[in-house]
Scaffold this active site. Sequence first.
Site, short mmCIF file in Angstrom:
data_model
loop_
_atom_site.label_atom_id
_atom_site.label_comp_id
_atom_site.label_asym_id
_atom_site.label_seq_id
_atom_site.Cartn_x
_atom_site.Cartn_y
_atom_site.Cartn_z
N HIS A 274 0.82 -1.20 0.00
CA HIS A 274 0.00 0.00 0.00
C HIS A 274 0.86 1.25 0.00
CE1 HIS A 274 0.15 -1.95 4.04
NE2 HIS A 274 0.66 -0.79 4.40
N TYR B 276 -3.24 3.36 2.40
CA TYR B 276 -4.33 2.96 1.51
C TYR B 276 -3.78 2.03 0.43
CZ TYR B 276 -7.09 6.76 3.53
OH TYR B 276 -7.76 7.59 4.40
N THR B 277 -4.63 1.12 -0.02
CA THR B 277 -4.25 0.22 -1.12
C THR B 277 -4.94 0.67 -2.40
OG1 THR B 277 -4.11 -1.64 0.43
CG2 THR B 277 -4.17 -2.17 -1.91
N CYS C 74 -8.88 -7.96 6.57
CA CYS C 74 -8.76 -6.50 6.54
C CYS C 74 -10.13 -5.88 6.79
CB CYS C 74 -8.21 -6.02 5.20
SG CYS C 74 -7.77 -4.27 5.18
#
Length: 307
Positions: free
Chosen positions: A101, A117-118, A273
Amino acid sequence: MPEQNKDYLLGTPLHGYIIPSFLLIFGTFIVKKEWVGYAAALAAALAGVKYTLSRPRKVLHRTEFQEFELAEKFIVSHNSAIYRFKLPNPNDILGLPIGQHVVLAAECDGTEIMRSYTPITSDDDTRGYVDILIKSYPQGNISKKVASMAIGETIKMRGPKGQFTYQPNIVKTLDMIAGGSGITPMLQIIKAILKNPNDKTKITLIYANVNYDDILLKDDLDALVAKYPDRIKVKYVLNNPPEVWDGYVGFVTTDILKEHLNPPSDDTKVLICGPPPMVSAMKKAVQELGFEKPKPVSKMDHQVFVF
């Protein structure tokens, strides 16, 4: 999903230098045949320069923040959107391995805040920009900051970051448990697996949300299931389902996991997640099913990996 940047075509061999070289040589032939040899040599030289300049350049820096401009914004739900950040050049790539990420940073109330964030795009099919799906939370400083950005404004970004880097066929079965915006690393990995015909990994995704409108990128997930029914299955769980609903209701329970996850083995890995309370509950649940106890910090070789 947003469409890919059309400038990427100019970086392909066909549009970038094959067609222009042909037009140069053909035009010279019409005007003066004796110069065709010179035109061919010039075309070859220009094609070589174009090829060198058009090779994808990785722009991320692991330790130093860089400013990236917000180019477009695509609304996904009442509190979520896909933010498209422009890279310096149309043929640039982010340089982010699958499963890793990026870190966004912004000043909030005089303090620099960072959040990971991915992206939902990947280097092998995207040039010139990166798409990041962000869900805005009332208490989320970075998410609120990004949501308030105007087109043309910039935000700081660095990376890659993370302990998980996906490689094809690392296991036979990959079980995923996601909640809310925790779908983003899962979707990145899912797409990488399914578009690789040599990757035989089977995927099971259990995706939990509060309301139906909270299910992010459901159309994309359903399309992947329809296209690859033998390679992926997705089960949805909602706290507050609509009147017509064929998924599960309530929270993700051990019984739901037991019904759909593959039995613990050396060829099975579980990825988790989501919001902290859900992650905590899922870590206990998978351990009850016989999987290895999740470690405080997940590593690539762990049977249960928490993003």
